[in-house]
Design a protein around this motif. Structure first.
Motif, PDB file in Angstrom:
ATOM      1  N   HIS A 208       0.502  -1.235   0.069  1.00 47.35           N
ATOM      2  CA  HIS A 208       0.167   0.024  -0.193  1.00 47.35           C
ATOM      3  C   HIS A 208       0.905   1.278   0.375  1.00 47.35           C
ATOM      4  O   HIS A 208       2.314   1.529   0.289  1.00 47.35           O
ATOM      5  N   ILE A 209      -0.053   2.271  -0.303  1.00 51.90           N
ATOM      6  CA  ILE A 209       0.976   3.808  -0.311  1.00 51.90           C
ATOM      7  C   ILE A 209      -0.188   4.974   0.677  1.00 51.90           C
ATOM      8  O   ILE A 209      -0.858   4.349   0.650  1.00 51.90           O
ATOM      9  N   HIS A 210       0.921   4.677   1.727  1.00 53.24           N
ATOM     10  CA  HIS A 210       0.922   5.545   2.812  1.00 53.24           C
ATOM     11  C   HIS A 210       0.963   6.552   2.673  1.00 53.24           C
ATOM     12  O   HIS A 210       1.346   7.084   1.905  1.00 53.24           O
ATOM     13  N   GLY A 211      -0.059   8.004   3.459  1.00 58.15           N
ATOM     14  CA  GLY A 211      -0.653   9.354   3.356  1.00 58.15           C
ATOM     15  C   GLY A 211      -0.527  10.016   5.034  1.00 58.15           C
ATOM     16  O   GLY A 211      -1.247   9.269   5.565  1.00 58.15           O
ATOM     17  N   TYR A 212      -0.085  10.864   4.916  1.00 60.66           N
ATOM     18  CA  TYR A 212      -0.262  12.080   5.175  1.00 60.66           C
ATOM     19  C   TYR A 212      -0.592  13.374   5.273  1.00 60.66           C
ATOM     20  O   TYR A 212       0.110  13.945   4.286  1.00 60.66           O
ATOM     21  N   MET A 213      -2.137  13.848   5.423  1.00 62.45           N
ATOM     22  CA  MET A 213      -2.258  15.212   5.197  1.00 62.45           C
ATOM     23  C   MET A 213      -2.174  16.182   5.941  1.00 62.45           C
ATOM     24  O   MET A 213      -3.220  15.738   6.693  1.00 62.45           O
ATOM     25  N   VAL A 214      -2.234  17.572   6.461  1.00 59.12           N
ATOM     26  CA  VAL A 214      -2.196  17.902   7.139  1.00 59.12           C
ATOM     27  C   VAL A 214      -3.057  19.170   7.079  1.00 59.12           C
ATOM     28  O   VAL A 214      -3.840  19.589   8.127  1.00 59.12           O
ATOM     29  N   ASN A 215      -3.622  19.444   5.817  1.00 53.15           N
ATOM     30  CA  ASN A 215      -4.828  20.839   5.384  1.00 53.15           C
ATOM     31  C   ASN A 215      -6.017  19.004   4.414  1.00 53.15           C
ATOM     32  O   ASN A 215      -5.230  18.482   3.486  1.00 53.15           O
ATOM     33  N   ALA A 216      -6.916  18.995   4.997  1.00 55.46           N
ATOM     34  CA  ALA A 216      -8.322  17.406   4.181  1.00 55.46           C
ATOM     35  C   ALA A 216      -8.463  17.785   2.983  1.00 55.46           C
ATOM     36  O   ALA A 216      -9.008  16.844   2.303  1.00 55.46           O
ATOM     37  N   GLY A 217      -8.217  19.515   2.169  1.00 59.66           N
ATOM     38  CA  GLY A 217      -8.805  19.684   1.563  1.00 59.66           C
ATOM     39  C   GLY A 217      -7.534  18.839   0.289  1.00 59.66           C
ATOM     40  O   GLY A 217      -8.110  18.580  -1.424  1.00 59.66           O
ATOM     41  N   PHE A 218      -6.246  18.196   0.343  1.00 59.93           N
ATOM     42  CA  PHE A 218      -6.102  17.982  -0.067  1.00 59.93           C
ATOM     43  C   PHE A 218      -6.555  16.334  -1.118  1.00 59.93           C
ATOM     44  O   PHE A 218      -6.059  15.526  -1.426  1.00 59.93           O
ATOM     45  N   ALA A 219      -7.532  15.735  -0.235  1.00 62.66           N
ATOM     46  CA  ALA A 219      -8.186  14.544   0.063  1.00 62.66           C
ATOM     47  C   ALA A 219      -9.091  14.299  -1.197  1.00 62.66           C
ATOM     48  O   ALA A 219      -9.497  12.840  -1.585  1.00 62.66           O
ATOM     49  N   ARG A 220      -9.166  15.698  -1.895  1.00 64.52           N
ATOM     50  CA  ARG A 220      -9.790  15.804  -3.290  1.00 64.52           C
ATOM     51  C   ARG A 220      -9.173  14.910  -4.391  1.00 64.52           C
ATOM     52  O   ARG A 220      -9.721  13.938  -5.309  1.00 64.52           O
ATOM     53  N   SER A 221      -7.489  15.918  -4.292  1.00 72.87           N
ATOM     54  CA  SER A 221      -6.934  15.177  -5.574  1.00 72.87           C
ATOM     55  C   SER A 221      -6.261  13.496  -5.528  1.00 72.87           C
ATOM     56  O   SER A 221      -6.054  12.807  -5.859  1.00 72.87           O
ATOM     57  N   VAL A 222      -6.429  12.783  -3.427  1.00 71.88           N
ATOM     58  CA  VAL A 222      -5.820  11.724  -3.802  1.00 71.88           C
ATOM     59  C   VAL A 222      -7.302  10.959  -4.431  1.00 71.88           C
ATOM     60  O   VAL A 222      -6.958   9.790  -4.852  1.00 71.88           O
ATOM     61  N   SER A 223      -8.388  10.970  -3.773  1.00 66.79           N
ATOM     62  CA  SER A 223      -9.750   9.985  -4.270  1.00 66.79           C
ATOM     63  C   SER A 223      -9.789  10.731  -5.994  1.00 66.79           C
ATOM     64  O   SER A 223     -10.152   9.209  -6.682  1.00 66.79           O
ATOM     65  N   GLU A 224      -9.118  11.609  -6.916  1.00 64.85           N
ATOM     66  CA  GLU A 224      -9.519  11.196  -7.972  1.00 64.85           C
ATOM     67  C   GLU A 224      -7.772  10.916  -8.103  1.00 64.85           C
ATOM     68  O   GLU A 224      -8.198  10.394  -9.718  1.00 64.85           O
ATOM     69  N   TRP A 225      -6.646  10.916  -8.126  1.00 62.05           N
ATOM     70  CA  TRP A 225      -6.087   9.760  -8.465  1.00 62.05           C
ATOM     71  C   TRP A 225      -6.321   8.179  -8.271  1.00 62.05           C
ATOM     72  O   TRP A 225      -6.105   7.387  -9.341  1.00 62.05           O
ATOM     73  N   HIS A 226      -7.132   8.026  -6.563  1.00 57.05           N
ATOM     74  CA  HIS A 226      -7.686   6.335  -6.933  1.00 57.05           C
ATOM     75  C   HIS A 226      -8.881   6.148  -7.520  1.00 57.05           C
ATOM     76  O   HIS A 226      -8.700   4.992  -8.219  1.00 57.05           O
ATOM     77  N   ALA A 227      -9.421   7.129  -8.085  1.00 57.42           N
ATOM     78  CA  ALA A 227     -10.369   7.058  -9.016  1.00 57.42           C
ATOM     79  C   ALA A 227     -10.036   5.939 -10.919  1.00 57.42           C
ATOM     80  O   ALA A 227     -10.571   5.029 -11.066  1.00 57.42           O
ATOM     81  N   ALA A 228      -8.364   6.446 -11.052  1.00 56.30           N
ATOM     82  CA  ALA A 228      -7.468   6.171 -11.924  1.00 56.30           C
ATOM     83  C   ALA A 228      -7.128   5.045 -11.430  1.00 56.30           C
ATOM     84  O   ALA A 228      -7.345   4.381 -12.763  1.00 56.30           O
TER      85      ALA A 228
END
Length: 372
Positions: A208-228
């Motif tokens: 798995h790829i592990h991640g940490y984001m200090v600001n939750a707004g980055f979740a959208r870009s993670v979700s978009e990459w995940h969809a692809a």
């Protein structure tokens, strides 16, 4: 030696450093009398800190950075405007810090990059010596290479960093690698403060790829990459207020509230690490030999990412482009010498604090100190 900690509560790095520093001091026969932690309305004090710190903890109002409307990078205009409205609360905090420092039962103040500590020493000139510690003091070092970023933002960062250390007898600059001291600026370069939980981990090569984001707004870009790329397992940690302990999007994408133990287990077993370039978590990944994608959330993290890249620890991007991370991980070789450097922290840092406790604060101070 009895020591008072004053800790900036923004993010998790300074908090984990305080936990480790307390353990090092206790192992050397010293005592941490109390820990004062700056607070803000946008962050909660994480459970790992209250569980890991042994000394009594009190909180006080402190300046902090606010994210942009998209909840990604910090917004300087919004942060300044917000903090101006909080000036009366900050004035009360400064008076409280002064009373606590001068109560007469501590020999040393260790300041983990809290601005109000510097202001307290500038205004009241306490007799108790102070040491300021943080990666940010490396940005003032004569030999440190700054990134090609916005020059005005870099100048403000360096100004802010000097302000946090007003009155300090020494500035301990946490670094990814050894560097000579900068005596003219009272800077001693020391190893990162990694917790014993990290030092005891055995890394594994997971999928798995592990991640940490200090600001939750980055979740959208993670979700978009995940969809692809739905076949790549992603496990991200955040401190989003009001979120469930685990937000499971599907079988291969999860967002976890930051939990120290779960975070470290996931980091130790991951394939690669994506983060918003906080110094402490980058050091943890380097120690465990994990390739890193750094997505800075503010100018300070731009400097962290720039320095980590120069050490060969990872790559930098404007967003969570996990495809670039996977490609980098395929040929990654961990930087040599980092593990032994990190493991020397007790031998290098504790003597600096013991020496500082026998000195006096650097006075007189003037506004010109901020530009030196």
């Amino acid at each position: 030696m009895r020591v008072l900690f004053i800790v900036q509560g923004e993010g998790r790095g300074h908090l984990t450093q305080a936990i480790t520093m307390e353990a090092l001091l206790r192992a050397s026969g010293h005592e941490v009398a109390e820990v004062l932690v700056g607070k803000s309305n946008s962050r909660e004090l994480p459970a790992f800190f209250t569980r890991g710190i042994k000394a009594p903890v009190s909180r006080f109002d402190s300046p902090n950075f606010l994210p942009t409307a998209a909840n990604k990078r910090s917004s300087l205009p919004r942060s300044v405007a917000y903090n101006v409205t909080r000036l009366p609360a900050f004035a009360r905090s400064v008076r409280m810090l002064h009373r606590r420092i001068c109560r007469g039962d501590v020999d040393l103040v260790v300041n983990f990059y809290e601005l109000l500590t510097g202001i307290t020493y500038f205004l009241f000139r306490p007799a108790v010596p102070q040491v300021s510690i943080g990666h940010q003091y490396l940005f003032l070092h004569r030999d440190f290479s700054l990134p090609s970023a916005d020059r005005a933002s870099l100048a403000l960062l360096r100004l802010f960093t000097r302000a946090t250390a007003l009155g300090a007898t020494a500035r301990l600059a946490l670094s990814f690698r050894p560097m000579a001291a900068d005596a003219a600026r009272r800077i001693t370069v020391v190893p990162p403060l990694l917790r014993r939980e990290v030092l005891g981990l055995r890394p594994e090569a997971g999928g798995h790829i592990h991640g940490y984001m200090v600001n939750a707004g980055f979740a959208r870009s993670v979700s978009e990459w995940h969809a692809a790329h739905p076949g790549v397992p992603l496990r991200f940690f955040w401190d989003k207020r009001g979120a469930a302990e685990v937000t499971r999007v599907d079988d291969t994408l999860e967002f976890h509230l930051i939990d120290d133990r779960k975070f470290l287990r996931s980091l130790a077993s991951c394939r690669a690490y994506a983060t918003t370039a906080g110094f402490e978590s980058v050091c943890e990944a380097m120690y465990l030999g994990k390739p890193i994608l750094m997505v800075p959330a503010h100018i300070e993290q731009d400097c962290n990412a720039h320095d980590a890249c120069r050490c060969g620890a990872g790559i930098v991007a404007d967003d969570f482009d996990l495809g670039r991370l996977a490609a980098f991980a395929a040929s990654y070789t961990p930087p040599e010498g980092f593990r032994s450097w990190a493991e020397s922290s007790a031998a290098r840092i504790v003597p600096c604090l013991e020496k500082a406790a026998e000195t006096v604060p650097v006075y007189p101070l003037s506004l010109g100190t901020l530009f030196k």
